[in-house]
Design a protein around this motif. Structure first.
Motif, PDB file in Angstrom:
ATOM      1  N   ARG A   5      -5.209 -63.308-109.410  1.00 55.51           N
ATOM      2  CA  ARG A   5      -5.736 -65.051-109.425  1.00 55.51           C
ATOM      3  C   ARG A   5      -6.597 -65.449-110.622  1.00 55.51           C
ATOM      4  O   ARG A   5      -6.425 -64.699-111.266  1.00 55.51           O
ATOM      5  N   PHE A   6      -6.333 -66.533-110.550  1.00 52.57           N
ATOM      6  CA  PHE A   6      -6.260 -67.529-111.751  1.00 52.57           C
ATOM      7  C   PHE A   6      -7.441 -69.308-111.688  1.00 52.57           C
ATOM      8  O   PHE A   6      -6.982 -69.868-110.383  1.00 52.57           O
ATOM      9  N   ILE A   7      -7.689 -69.674-112.529  1.00 52.68           N
ATOM     10  CA  ILE A   7      -8.037 -71.423-112.632  1.00 52.68           C
ATOM     11  C   ILE A   7      -7.262 -71.715-113.215  1.00 52.68           C
ATOM     12  O   ILE A   7      -6.721 -70.853-114.524  1.00 52.68           O
ATOM     13  N   ASP A   8      -6.433 -72.877-112.703  1.00 51.22           N
ATOM     14  CA  ASP A   8      -5.086 -73.409-112.910  1.00 51.22           C
ATOM     15  C   ASP A   8      -5.918 -74.474-114.048  1.00 51.22           C
ATOM     16  O   ASP A   8      -6.846 -75.786-113.246  1.00 51.22           O
ATOM     17  N   VAL A   9      -6.781 -75.082-115.803  1.00 50.53           N
ATOM     18  CA  VAL A   9      -6.784 -76.070-115.870  1.00 50.53           C
ATOM     19  C   VAL A   9      -6.005 -76.102-116.909  1.00 50.53           C
ATOM     20  O   VAL A   9      -4.896 -75.894-117.659  1.00 50.53           O
ATOM     21  N   THR A  10      -5.699 -77.330-117.417  1.00 53.56           N
ATOM     22  CA  THR A  10      -5.520 -78.129-118.453  1.00 53.56           C
ATOM     23  C   THR A  10      -5.747 -77.659-119.840  1.00 53.56           C
ATOM     24  O   THR A  10      -6.749 -77.252-120.029  1.00 53.56           O
ATOM     25  N   THR A  11      -4.518 -77.800-120.596  1.00 51.75           N
ATOM     26  CA  THR A  11      -5.655 -77.337-122.716  1.00 51.75           C
ATOM     27  C   THR A  11      -6.853 -78.178-122.738  1.00 51.75           C
ATOM     28  O   THR A  11      -7.581 -77.591-123.722  1.00 51.75           O
ATOM     29  N   GLU A  12      -6.723 -79.057-122.213  1.00 52.24           N
ATOM     30  CA  GLU A  12      -7.850 -80.612-123.150  1.00 52.24           C
ATOM     31  C   GLU A  12      -9.647 -79.956-122.146  1.00 52.24           C
ATOM     32  O   GLU A  12      -9.962 -79.259-123.093  1.00 52.24           O
ATOM     33  N   VAL A  13      -9.466 -78.835-121.035  1.00 55.24           N
ATOM     34  CA  VAL A  13     -10.337 -78.892-119.857  1.00 55.24           C
ATOM     35  C   VAL A  13     -10.836 -77.454-120.974  1.00 55.24           C
ATOM     36  O   VAL A  13     -11.785 -76.920-121.001  1.00 55.24           O
ATOM     37  N   ARG A  14      -9.471 -76.235-121.583  1.00 59.65           N
ATOM     38  CA  ARG A  14      -9.872 -75.413-121.796  1.00 59.65           C
ATOM     39  C   ARG A  14     -10.322 -75.681-123.362  1.00 59.65           C
ATOM     40  O   ARG A  14     -11.631 -75.172-123.731  1.00 59.65           O
ATOM     41  N   LYS A  15     -10.161 -76.271-124.028  1.00 53.08           N
ATOM     42  CA  LYS A  15     -11.126 -76.748-125.341  1.00 53.08           C
ATOM     43  C   LYS A  15     -12.768 -77.185-125.035  1.00 53.08           C
ATOM     44  O   LYS A  15     -13.199 -76.888-125.351  1.00 53.08           O
ATOM     45  N   GLU A  16     -12.421 -78.076-124.195  1.00 53.71           N
ATOM     46  CA  GLU A  16     -13.811 -78.630-123.266  1.00 53.71           C
ATOM     47  C   GLU A  16     -14.428 -77.771-123.149  1.00 53.71           C
ATOM     48  O   GLU A  16     -16.063 -77.696-123.868  1.00 53.71           O
ATOM     49  N   LEU A  17     -14.645 -76.890-122.771  1.00 51.58           N
ATOM     50  CA  LEU A  17     -14.986 -75.294-122.004  1.00 51.58           C
ATOM     51  C   LEU A  17     -15.633 -74.443-123.000  1.00 51.58           C
ATOM     52  O   LEU A  17     -16.702 -73.652-123.537  1.00 51.58           O
ATOM     53  N   CYS A  23     -17.709 -70.470-127.089  1.00 49.69           N
ATOM     54  CA  CYS A  23     -16.908 -69.449-126.906  1.00 49.69           C
ATOM     55  C   CYS A  23     -15.905 -69.402-127.745  1.00 49.69           C
ATOM     56  O   CYS A  23     -14.894 -70.272-128.363  1.00 49.69           O
ATOM     57  N   SER A  24     -15.060 -67.879-127.969  1.00 54.08           N
ATOM     58  CA  SER A  24     -13.982 -67.250-128.421  1.00 54.08           C
ATOM     59  C   SER A  24     -13.045 -68.075-126.882  1.00 54.08           C
ATOM     60  O   SER A  24     -12.996 -68.223-125.988  1.00 54.08           O
ATOM     61  N   SER A  25     -11.486 -68.660-128.059  1.00 53.15           N
ATOM     62  CA  SER A  25     -10.955 -69.048-126.153  1.00 53.15           C
ATOM     63  C   SER A  25     -10.157 -68.046-125.752  1.00 53.15           C
ATOM     64  O   SER A  25     -10.245 -68.000-124.658  1.00 53.15           O
ATOM     65  N   MET A  26     -10.482 -66.574-126.145  1.00 52.26           N
ATOM     66  CA  MET A  26     -10.156 -65.387-125.493  1.00 52.26           C
ATOM     67  C   MET A  26     -11.291 -65.407-124.411  1.00 52.26           C
ATOM     68  O   MET A  26     -11.194 -64.897-122.813  1.00 52.26           O
ATOM     69  N   ASN A  27     -12.165 -65.496-124.772  1.00 52.14           N
ATOM     70  CA  ASN A  27     -13.586 -65.424-123.464  1.00 52.14           C
ATOM     71  C   ASN A  27     -13.095 -66.340-122.501  1.00 52.14           C
ATOM     72  O   ASN A  27     -13.492 -66.282-121.608  1.00 52.14           O
ATOM     73  N   VAL A  28     -12.584 -67.829-122.516  1.00 60.13           N
ATOM     74  CA  VAL A  28     -11.820 -68.706-122.405  1.00 60.13           C
ATOM     75  C   VAL A  28     -11.141 -67.748-121.147  1.00 60.13           C
ATOM     76  O   VAL A  28     -10.800 -68.448-119.846  1.00 60.13           O
ATOM     77  N   TRP A  29     -10.307 -67.380-121.623  1.00 58.30           N
ATOM     78  CA  TRP A  29      -8.867 -66.971-121.185  1.00 58.30           C
ATOM     79  C   TRP A  29      -9.434 -66.654-119.846  1.00 58.30           C
ATOM     80  O   TRP A  29      -8.765 -65.648-118.602  1.00 58.30           O
ATOM     81  N   ARG A  30     -10.376 -64.627-120.316  1.00 54.70           N
ATOM     82  CA  ARG A  30     -11.228 -63.843-119.504  1.00 54.70           C
ATOM     83  C   ARG A  30     -11.540 -64.354-118.593  1.00 54.70           C
ATOM     84  O   ARG A  30     -11.421 -64.326-117.021  1.00 54.70           O
ATOM     85  N   ALA A  31     -12.366 -65.308-118.294  1.00 52.09           N
ATOM     86  CA  ALA A  31     -12.937 -66.411-117.864  1.00 52.09           C
ATOM     87  C   ALA A  31     -12.214 -66.901-116.175  1.00 52.09           C
ATOM     88  O   ALA A  31     -12.051 -66.746-115.151  1.00 52.09           O
ATOM     89  N   LEU A  32     -11.418 -67.493-116.582  1.00 58.90           N
ATOM     90  CA  LEU A  32     -10.516 -68.244-115.953  1.00 58.90           C
ATOM     91  C   LEU A  32      -9.605 -67.520-115.373  1.00 58.90           C
ATOM     92  O   LEU A  32      -9.182 -67.510-114.231  1.00 58.90           O
ATOM     93  N   ASN A  33      -9.020 -65.859-115.997  1.00 63.20           N
ATOM     94  CA  ASN A  33      -8.457 -65.035-114.934  1.00 63.20           C
ATOM     95  C   ASN A  33      -8.700 -64.059-114.246  1.00 63.20           C
ATOM     96  O   ASN A  33      -8.344 -62.766-113.736  1.00 63.20           O
ATOM     97  N   PHE A  34     -10.393 -64.561-114.287  1.00 63.37           N
ATOM     98  CA  PHE A  34     -11.574 -63.710-113.513  1.00 63.37           C
ATOM     99  C   PHE A  34     -11.442 -62.006-114.342  1.00 63.37           C
ATOM    100  O   PHE A  34     -11.020 -60.867-113.365  1.00 63.37           O
ATOM    101  N   GLU A  35     -11.099 -62.442-115.551  1.00 63.08           N
ATOM    102  CA  GLU A  35     -10.901 -60.778-116.201  1.00 63.08           C
ATOM    103  C   GLU A  35     -12.263 -60.157-116.497  1.00 63.08           C
ATOM    104  O   GLU A  35     -12.499 -59.424-116.514  1.00 63.08           O
TER     105      GLU A  35
END
Length: 123
Positions: A5-17, A23-35
């Motif tokens: 499972r993962f949450i699909d969002v745009t690049t703009e939403v990732r930057k906004e988050l 937080c870091s890009s890696m932490n956003v990635w971990r969250a969106l990938n349920f890691e």
């Protein structure tokens, strides 16, 4: 293979988050990938869904057919393997692409079908 499972969002939403949660890009990635399961990761997932993110699930690719006349469910995998489950006897047979029976199991529960499908996919 368990469904991913993962949450699909745009690049703009990732930057906004990243900016909102400082937080870091890696932490956003971990969250969106349920890691990650921290409170921050959970808040990031909630915010991502509120901003239009979609929960996606990736699993085994196969076509599934249910035949009521013989009480069977058949799954046809990309590699040519076939999983045939008899709903009346709760038995499963798995055939490779040449039609050779590679596995038979009696008393199969629904919860075991994903594991058996992974075996068929691996042939």
């Amino acid at each position: 293979m368990k469904a991913k499972r993962f949450i699909d969002v745009t690049t703009e939403v990732r930057k906004e988050l990243k900016k909102i949660f400082k937080c870091s890009s890696m932490n956003v990635w971990r969250a969106l990938n349920f890691e990650g399961q921290s409170d921050e990761c959970k808040r990031i997932r909630v915010a991502a869904l509120q901003k239009g993110g979609l929960i996606m699930s990736v699993g085994l690719a196969c076509e599934t057919y249910h035949c009521e006349t013989d009480g069977c469910m058949r799954q046809y995998f990309d590699n040519g393997a076939v999983l045939e489950a008899n709903k009346r006897t709760c038995s499963v047979d798995i055939y490779d692409r040449h039609g050779v029976k590679r596995k038979h199991k009696d008393g199969v529960f629904i919860s075991e079908l994903e594991e058996l499908g992974a075996f068929a996919q691996s042939l």
